[in-house]
Design a protein around this motif. Structure first.
Motif, mmCIF file in Angstrom:
data_model
loop_
_atom_site.group_PDB
_atom_site.id
_atom_site.type_symbol
_atom_site.label_atom_id
_atom_site.label_comp_id
_atom_site.label_asym_id
_atom_site.label_seq_id
_atom_site.Cartn_x
_atom_site.Cartn_y
_atom_site.Cartn_z
ATOM 1 N N LEU A 180 0.740 -1.069 -0.046
ATOM 2 C CA LEU A 180 -0.072 0.054 -0.121
ATOM 3 C C LEU A 180 0.730 1.305 0.007
ATOM 4 O O LEU A 180 1.674 1.395 1.011
ATOM 5 C CB LEU A 180 -0.955 -0.132 1.377
ATOM 6 N N TYR A 236 -12.675 -1.982 2.706
ATOM 7 C CA TYR A 236 -11.171 -1.911 2.236
ATOM 8 C C TYR A 236 -10.514 -1.734 3.413
ATOM 9 O O TYR A 236 -10.570 -0.778 4.472
ATOM 10 C CB TYR A 236 -11.156 -0.614 1.064
ATOM 11 N N VAL A 237 -8.919 -2.097 3.315
ATOM 12 C CA VAL A 237 -8.009 -1.666 4.285
ATOM 13 C C VAL A 237 -7.129 -0.405 3.707
ATOM 14 O O VAL A 237 -6.895 -0.511 2.597
ATOM 15 C CB VAL A 237 -6.998 -2.891 4.475
ATOM 16 N N THR A 238 -7.051 0.437 4.728
ATOM 17 C CA THR A 238 -6.427 1.781 4.296
ATOM 18 C C THR A 238 -5.817 2.196 5.355
ATOM 19 O O THR A 238 -6.107 1.948 6.645
ATOM 20 C CB THR A 238 -7.536 2.592 3.722
ATOM 21 N N ALA A 239 -4.715 3.334 5.345
ATOM 22 C CA ALA A 239 -3.904 3.763 6.324
ATOM 23 C C ALA A 239 -4.813 5.061 6.738
ATOM 24 O O ALA A 239 -5.655 5.463 5.836
ATOM 25 C CB ALA A 239 -2.569 4.122 6.008
ATOM 26 N N LYS A 240 -4.397 5.471 8.133
ATOM 27 C CA LYS A 240 -5.264 6.622 8.503
ATOM 28 C C LYS A 240 -5.187 7.685 7.811
ATOM 29 O O LYS A 240 -5.782 8.702 7.609
ATOM 30 C CB LYS A 240 -5.095 6.642 9.816
ATOM 31 N N VAL A 281 -9.009 14.295 7.554
ATOM 32 C CA VAL A 281 -8.790 12.688 7.380
ATOM 33 C C VAL A 281 -10.541 12.460 7.511
ATOM 34 O O VAL A 281 -11.105 12.727 8.434
ATOM 35 C CB VAL A 281 -8.260 12.329 8.445
ATOM 36 N N ALA A 333 -7.679 -2.955 11.439
ATOM 37 C CA ALA A 333 -7.467 -4.095 10.404
ATOM 38 C C ALA A 333 -7.389 -5.365 11.120
ATOM 39 O O ALA A 333 -7.497 -6.268 10.948
ATOM 40 C CB ALA A 333 -6.634 -3.690 9.219
ATOM 41 N N ASN A 341 -1.625 0.487 12.541
ATOM 42 C CA ASN A 341 -2.326 1.591 11.742
ATOM 43 C C ASN A 341 -2.894 1.371 10.362
ATOM 44 O O ASN A 341 -2.988 2.519 9.701
ATOM 45 C CB ASN A 341 -1.008 2.528 11.421
ATOM 46 N N MET A 342 -3.500 0.365 10.181
ATOM 47 C CA MET A 342 -4.367 0.153 8.865
ATOM 48 C C MET A 342 -5.767 -0.017 9.618
ATOM 49 O O MET A 342 -5.977 -0.691 10.395
ATOM 50 C CB MET A 342 -4.000 -1.120 8.272
ATOM 51 N N TYR A 343 -6.899 0.537 8.747
ATOM 52 C CA TYR A 343 -8.124 0.474 9.036
ATOM 53 C C TYR A 343 -8.789 -0.251 8.013
ATOM 54 O O TYR A 343 -8.317 -0.006 6.941
ATOM 55 C CB TYR A 343 -8.665 1.954 9.481
ATOM 56 N N VAL A 344 -10.143 -0.580 8.345
ATOM 57 C CA VAL A 344 -11.066 -1.235 7.538
ATOM 58 C C VAL A 344 -12.054 -0.227 7.328
ATOM 59 O O VAL A 344 -12.556 0.356 8.324
ATOM 60 C CB VAL A 344 -11.685 -2.371 7.973
ATOM 61 N N THR A 345 -12.577 0.254 6.037
ATOM 62 C CA THR A 345 -13.257 1.502 5.687
ATOM 63 C C THR A 345 -14.244 1.061 4.573
ATOM 64 O O THR A 345 -13.569 0.067 3.784
ATOM 65 C CB THR A 345 -12.738 2.631 5.710
ATOM 66 N N ALA A 346 -15.347 1.490 4.319
ATOM 67 C CA ALA A 346 -16.009 1.274 3.166
ATOM 68 C C ALA A 346 -15.617 2.288 2.035
ATOM 69 O O ALA A 346 -15.076 3.202 2.292
ATOM 70 C CB ALA A 346 -17.642 1.329 3.243
ATOM 71 N N LYS A 347 -15.724 1.897 0.930
ATOM 72 C CA LYS A 347 -15.294 2.600 -0.386
ATOM 73 C C LYS A 347 -15.839 4.113 -0.392
ATOM 74 O O LYS A 347 -15.342 5.080 -0.574
ATOM 75 C CB LYS A 347 -15.459 2.165 -1.714
#
Lengths: 304, 304, 304, 304
Positions: free
Chosen positions: C194, C275-279, D113, D238, D273-279
């Protein structure tokens, strides 16, 4: 024609207006001018007496203005040079900063209104150190001396329901900074100054000035610490450009000068709340806030 | 004083200027006016002859202008009423839409410059159906009749390197819409029209008009399909307000009228690229783009 | 275990998955690796045969991947170095650009969705020349040779109602570029990639790949000109990280490997569209789009 | 398996985890559940004893959670219904508001953010009255009774250099509100709660909780006035989704449960430091902040 109200936040323009109206040298106002770099013009206005302050419509204190047409164009290297020059001016007006100090930088204005977002944008880009120094000490930065820098974007009264002065006073009382820097968008009288002048003053911020008029005063008297205000003219009142044109016209046709005043007032009414701005203001604000933040970062860097 | 160049995108203002300069009724121009709702004023200007077009500085065609002070204020319910009234005006100027048609809506302007972002913002909020109808048919919406709506925000030439007309022509050639709607920010002459007038015309977009001048023409002649342009005055040129003030002044002091022209030109030079705008333009643009998008959504809804 | 679907846009990761599943060297795939600068790793994957393309799930062609942990951090000078290295990679994969060419750069994705805005943000910062060269010739830039650069941000199908391929095809037909560059946000399989890998390929864009799946193919076959796609992994599907963990676990506990597949499917269902994403993705996207735009500007500069 | 750390800001999820690990009813925790509207589920968790607080990892107090899948979808009318339901919940937990009070609403988080911008976005849309009541009294609104509403978006420590608690304490000391409302983005354990649950609690904000961990505590104990915190889960760590999958797997294959813990830790490291989020998080945040602001506006409206 002293009745002409001076709608400008720039002490420099207030001086010009006085001179323009035949006052020549103004008693109690000291003026100094010089050029640096290629096309950077620096003017220092010192308002020394209360009487001069009254005539000028600006409080007693020092006002340094850095002007350059280059501010409005984009040359990354030259902006860096200007930032450094600006840092000199800021240092000149700041109190003695030889020892480590705690500095709180306030970004005034409404971040959602482009012309008024200069303060918030500048503060967003500052190098903030207070939290790191509090937590890890100077070893966090591997330096010997460092000021504690903190910042706040208080928002505008219409959105917070509070005077900016209330918010700032509360935070100052709680965190005890030694010095306040306040960044704000200004109003100029002359469109040629838009985006091309930076004013630094040790008088702080006074009620009713500024683009948004969004606050009570932020001054040494009200907060108990030195307050340095830094601003750039981002708007000219629309009525001002009409007034200026009429004024210049009157200068040339003395006879109908009298009828002008009444006409002027009726013209101005419909221009209430209207501003003159350049089309590319969004980009210009971005760039100027960067130049300003760089200058402040340099001025507050003890290693520099 | 026919030499006064008309710096306005509004046919309505062109008409006024003509009348104001003593032309009274203009040959080849048909005018119709009426009020609807509480304070909505609708004016229809039909430019019928080529000669009238030349005098007016606007192409032959129909121009409907909806004016209301309420447009600038925020009353959600009333904006809905205005959207419906506006939808009537759009339908009146559109070709026959009884049968299902394919409509491409273009949002002109620079989305990063607030005053110029009306087109992109409006298009962002439209109800787009073409891709769903192509993929799933009308059962996707559970309706009997529906137009195929698509949209494009082409961007401005300084950013794309292409004329907007090139981009639009390419997309029209590839996707074959029956009708083009073009949304754009306009320039007005009179500050009282800022944010308070909406013009709909079947003449399309002509080179050199508009806030950003960011395109070649988009017309029936150049694209081969009807082109309806919808716009709202978002700026007034700064020189225009000075000119208007001087013009009004000249009307009152006929004698120095001659010296005015030269003075005017020198004043205007420094106002080049400067615009008059209201302070809350960011919020106003958001609101107007919503009202506009609602009107278009209603006008293109076959079930309505 | 060929049944493992490869959810990655990176040819490099497809290769790894193959190798990981015991395939070792893959027939029809050529691999080359080397390091540059301090910690930049470059991998070239050439898929040579149709059979290899089928196994890899990626079309025949060349894929260069530049990887560096430094991409995710912020060091202005080092990012410049990486931009230059990246420019080399782009030039290596571009057709012969000795003579002046016309290049159209497409920024895919949705500018309002941070992780998907890499393409639009990159294109926003490119040096665009086509309109100036058309209007004033090379004297506008005072150079002897210069490519004609234009750009387009077509938007996503849910907003335009058109396939991106339709829009691009129309504009290509109208403006006749010699080469298409397409910038897009990618999906990776491994979170360690990523924001840390940049893939350049001469295979263009294929339906169903990418974060938003917002388009039909953009390829040499469909457009008639070479299409180079450049992308950075901005998301990992949430189900992928669970699958990868389970897969690694299965590798260590062979016995319950069979029951895993069923479990995996039920887990994945609830992670659909996650989705996995960084903050700090907003800042990261800003920075990466700048690095990418710099690389493209360098690669297309004939004087460099 | 009490060693499983509960990575959630929702008391509801802490309860579930306890129950799930076989604790059944938890001593010192009172639970009440009911449904309203079509598919809105409300759960009240009261943590009554210090011991229960320790087990739950949440302070003694009341936690109301409103859950609905409809929160994630867009139906304007239904969101209004939910806002009203939510307003009931807020009123239930607020101290007696029969008489006019002064309420300060704090929007925690980083507005730049997306996942962390829920607090600032909500506060941006509140109906602020304090400045008008101070200046013009209740006649400004033509009402008999009205609370004084003010708001503050303090920013995050990395940008201000100050603890949020310092800023808020300063402003509270200066402006003396009777009640503090704090809006914040939360972290959930279960992805099915993302964007679909709203928690209201009278325990305030405690160090270390929340998405950004950007503050010290904001509590009745630290500020001297009641503090109500309102939040929505905007991210899941995550590592949590991997842990949950492994946990569920372990539940089904008791034998390799022991080896799991070690494996889990090594997996989690790379997901740091990874997060799960919707698109579509950008749009979702916009919508939820609107629903939240409406609920607060209703809850604080004395005429309602």
């Amino acid at each position: 024609m002293e009745q002409y109200e001076i709608r400008t936040d720039l002490a420099l323009e207030a001086t010009e207006t006085m001179q323009c109206h035949g006052s020549g040298e103004i008693r109690g106002v000291e003026l100094e001018e010089y050029d640096v770099l290629e096309d950077v013009h620096i003017t220092k206005v010192k308002i020394v007496t209360k009487n001069a302050a009254k005539i000028m419509g600006k409080p007693v204190g020092t006002y340094i203005t850095l002007e350059s047409p280059a501010l409005e164009e984009w040359d990354e290297d030259y902006h860096r040079d200007i930032s450094e020059e600006l840092a000199h001016c800021i240092r000149e007006i700041m109190p003695d900063m030889q020892e480590e100090k705690s500095v709180l930088v306030i970004g005034l204005g409404n971040r959602d209104v482009t012309a008024d977002s200069l303060g918030p944008s500048t503060v967003d880009q500052l190098f903030i150190t207070r939290h790191m120094l509090k937590e890890y000490g100077k070893k966090a930065y591997n330096v010997e001396h460092m000021h504690e820098i903190s910042s706040l974007i208080p928002g505008v009264m219409a959105k917070t329901g509070m005077e900016t002065a209330e918010i700032v006073k509360g935070v100052v009382t709680e965190t005890h900074p030694d010095l306040l820097l306040v960044i704000d968008a200004l109003a100029a009288k002359n469109v040629k100054r838009l985006y091309r002048a930076i004013q630094i003053t040790d008088t702080g911020i006074h009620p009713g000035s500024g683009v948004g008029n969004h606050r009570n005063g932020l001054t040494n008297a009200s907060l108990g610490i030195p307050v340095i205000a830094i601003g750039i003219p981002m708007v000219v009142n629309a009525s001002t450009i009409v007034d200026c044109a009429l004024e210049r016209l009157a200068g040339k046709n003395q006879k109908f000068c009298d009828s002008l005043e009444y006409f002027r007032n009726s013209e101005d009414t419909q221009l209430h709340n209207m501003y003159v701005t350049a089309k590319n203001i969004d980009e210009t604000t971005k760039r100027l806030s960067y130049t300003l933040s760089e200058a402040i970062n340099i001025a507050l860097d003890m290693e520099d």
